[in-house]
Design a protein around this motif. Structure first.
Motif, PDB file in Angstrom:
ATOM      1  N   LYS A  71       0.791  -1.314  -0.118  1.00 13.79           N
ATOM      2  CA  LYS A  71      -0.031   0.081   0.145  1.00 13.79           C
ATOM      3  C   LYS A  71       0.821   1.266  -0.027  1.00 13.79           C
ATOM      4  O   LYS A  71       0.646   2.222  -0.627  1.00 13.79           O
ATOM      5  N   GLY A  72       1.922   1.296   0.644  1.00 11.26           N
ATOM      6  CA  GLY A  72       2.656   2.556   0.838  1.00 11.26           C
ATOM      7  C   GLY A  72       3.274   2.704   1.972  1.00 11.26           C
ATOM      8  O   GLY A  72       3.305   1.967   3.077  1.00 11.26           O
ATOM      9  N   THR A  73       3.803   4.092   2.127  1.00 16.94           N
ATOM     10  CA  THR A  73       4.340   4.742   3.496  1.00 16.94           C
ATOM     11  C   THR A  73       3.489   5.782   4.173  1.00 16.94           C
ATOM     12  O   THR A  73       3.273   6.382   3.289  1.00 16.94           O
ATOM     13  N   PHE A  74       3.311   5.676   5.304  1.00 19.85           N
ATOM     14  CA  PHE A  74       2.233   6.739   5.967  1.00 19.85           C
ATOM     15  C   PHE A  74       3.013   7.457   7.101  1.00 19.85           C
ATOM     16  O   PHE A  74       3.889   6.792   7.641  1.00 19.85           O
ATOM     17  N   VAL A  75       2.130   8.398   7.486  1.00 24.77           N
ATOM     18  CA  VAL A  75       2.702   9.184   8.569  1.00 24.77           C
ATOM     19  C   VAL A  75       2.171   8.672   9.895  1.00 24.77           C
ATOM     20  O   VAL A  75       1.081   8.217   9.901  1.00 24.77           O
ATOM     21  N   ALA A  76       3.321   8.339  10.868  1.00 25.63           N
ATOM     22  CA  ALA A  76       3.038   7.658  12.082  1.00 25.63           C
ATOM     23  C   ALA A  76       2.427   8.790  13.203  1.00 25.63           C
ATOM     24  O   ALA A  76       2.516   9.823  12.735  1.00 25.63           O
ATOM     25  N   ARG A  77       1.599   8.272  14.197  1.00 28.35           N
ATOM     26  CA  ARG A  77       1.170   9.148  15.084  1.00 28.35           C
ATOM     27  C   ARG A  77       2.543   9.724  15.753  1.00 28.35           C
ATOM     28  O   ARG A  77       3.383   9.055  16.099  1.00 28.35           O
ATOM     29  N   PRO A  78       2.339  11.055  16.370  1.00 29.85           N
ATOM     30  CA  PRO A  78       3.578  11.424  17.037  1.00 29.85           C
ATOM     31  C   PRO A  78       3.715  10.841  18.341  1.00 29.85           C
ATOM     32  O   PRO A  78       2.793  10.231  18.976  1.00 29.85           O
ATOM     33  N   LYS A  79       4.913  10.906  18.692  1.00 28.66           N
ATOM     34  CA  LYS A  79       5.322  10.050  19.858  1.00 28.66           C
ATOM     35  C   LYS A  79       5.085  10.958  21.151  1.00 28.66           C
ATOM     36  O   LYS A  79       4.715  12.094  21.162  1.00 28.66           O
ATOM     37  N   ILE A  80       4.676  10.265  22.253  1.00 29.00           N
ATOM     38  CA  ILE A  80       4.129  10.732  23.559  1.00 29.00           C
ATOM     39  C   ILE A  80       5.383  11.022  24.400  1.00 29.00           C
ATOM     40  O   ILE A  80       6.096  10.209  24.380  1.00 29.00           O
ATOM     41  N   GLU A  81       5.635  12.391  25.005  1.00 28.86           N
ATOM     42  CA  GLU A  81       6.716  12.513  25.848  1.00 28.86           C
ATOM     43  C   GLU A  81       6.453  11.727  27.130  1.00 28.86           C
ATOM     44  O   GLU A  81       5.319  11.652  27.588  1.00 28.86           O
ATOM     45  N   MET A  82       7.413  10.930  27.527  1.00 30.40           N
ATOM     46  CA  MET A  82       7.427  10.205  28.781  1.00 30.40           C
ATOM     47  C   MET A  82       7.253  11.321  29.974  1.00 30.40           C
ATOM     48  O   MET A  82       8.276  12.044  30.192  1.00 30.40           O
ATOM     49  N   PRO A  83       6.312  10.891  30.784  1.00 29.94           N
ATOM     50  CA  PRO A  83       6.234  12.078  31.928  1.00 29.94           C
ATOM     51  C   PRO A  83       7.386  11.677  33.011  1.00 29.94           C
ATOM     52  O   PRO A  83       7.564  10.739  33.342  1.00 29.94           O
ATOM     53  N   LEU A  84       8.040  12.834  33.273  1.00 25.49           N
ATOM     54  CA  LEU A  84       9.126  12.646  34.320  1.00 25.49           C
ATOM     55  C   LEU A  84       8.612  13.353  35.542  1.00 25.49           C
ATOM     56  O   LEU A  84       9.184  14.069  36.430  1.00 25.49           O
ATOM     57  N   ARG A  85       7.545  12.742  36.031  1.00 25.15           N
ATOM     58  CA  ARG A  85       6.841  13.253  37.265  1.00 25.15           C
ATOM     59  C   ARG A  85       5.955  12.199  37.908  1.00 25.15           C
ATOM     60  O   ARG A  85       5.657  11.176  37.147  1.00 25.15           O
ATOM     61  N   LEU A  86       5.511  12.418  38.989  1.00 29.40           N
ATOM     62  CA  LEU A  86       4.763  11.266  39.638  1.00 29.40           C
ATOM     63  C   LEU A  86       3.032  11.404  39.226  1.00 29.40           C
ATOM     64  O   LEU A  86       2.564  12.101  39.721  1.00 29.40           O
TER      65      LEU A  86
END
Length: 246
Positions: A71-86
């Motif tokens: 089918k081809g190459t597609f745009v992936a969902r943006p990465k989520i920033e890992m929370p560095l807090r509790l």
């Protein structure tokens, strides 16, 4: 950058990567949209097919694009920033406008071995609840959570419904446990067969391993050991240069 500079010291494939990345980040190429074919990119930017493939491969390896065979190459969902807090997974996903989910995989009570006894600062043999869950965001597998909790602080926790609920929320609402401090380590690893199956990624894919200790009133009440998909998460931290001592 909207064109390839043949005189630039930057490799052409990397210039193409920058062009495509700009189209992605400016939303000209939205999530799940197909990118132009290799042939189109070759013609548009006067590049060889090998150079185009190298630039696209780079973005695929970074998790910015994904391929669908035939089918081809597609745009992936943006990465989520890992929370560095509790913060709980549920709170974190809700703050991003995503629907958090939790699928029960296993729950049991075990006597603390020497390692767990040392972490929780209890005697060996002390009962520890272990809860394993698959965490999802908008239905997509994101992480495997393995929570170890002092059984004395939440005696009947394993009898409670936890599917699609925040564990931290249950601990606070039912047992009055509010975590006020914690520490966390993050390591890089590769997914084994079992974790890959749950996360719906290929065996050997990159993952982030998190170990977090959460405290309430100075007591370690929870040890969380989690496996996060590296293709869906990134780590971001603010840096500062402290002023010189006077």
């Amino acid at each position: 950058m909207t064109s390839i500079d043949p005189h630039s010291p930057v490799p052409k494939y990397f210039q193409l990567r920058a062009i495509l990345l700009d189209l992605i980040e400016s939303a000209e190429l939205p999530v799940d949209a197909p990118i132009p074919s290799e042939r189109e990119l070759c013609v548009r930017y006067e590049l060889s097919r090998m150079t185009v493939r190298q630039g696209v491969d780079q973005l695929v390896s970074e998790g910015r694009l994904y391929r669908v065979p035939g089918k081809g190459t597609f745009v992936a969902r943006p990465k989520i920033e890992m929370p560095l807090r509790l913060v709980s997974f549920t709170e974190d996903m809700l703050s991003r406008g995503l629907r958090p989910g939790a699928v029960d995989l296993d729950r049991r009570t075990v006597p603390a071995d020497a390692r767990l006894a040392r972490i929780f600062e209890v005697d060996p043999g002390t009962e520890i609840h272990i809860i394993e869950r698959l965490r999802t965001a908008d239905g997509e597998p994101m992480a495997l959570e393995r929570s170890h909790i002092l059984a004395s602080l939440a005696p009947d926790l394993l009898d409670r419904r936890l599917a699609d609920r925040s564990l931290y929320g249950v601990l606070e609402a039912v047992y009055g446990l509010v975590f006020d401090a914690g520490d966390q380590t993050i390591d890089a690893s590769l997914a084994d067969a079992a974790d890959a199956r749950h996360l719906k990624i290929a065996r050997g894919s990159a993952v982030l391993l998190l170990q977090r200790r959460s405290y309430t009133g100075g007591v370690c009440a929870e040890l969380g050991v989690s496996t996060y998909r590296a293709d869906r998460y990134q780590i971001h931290t603010a840096l500062g240069n402290p002023p010189p001592h006077s």
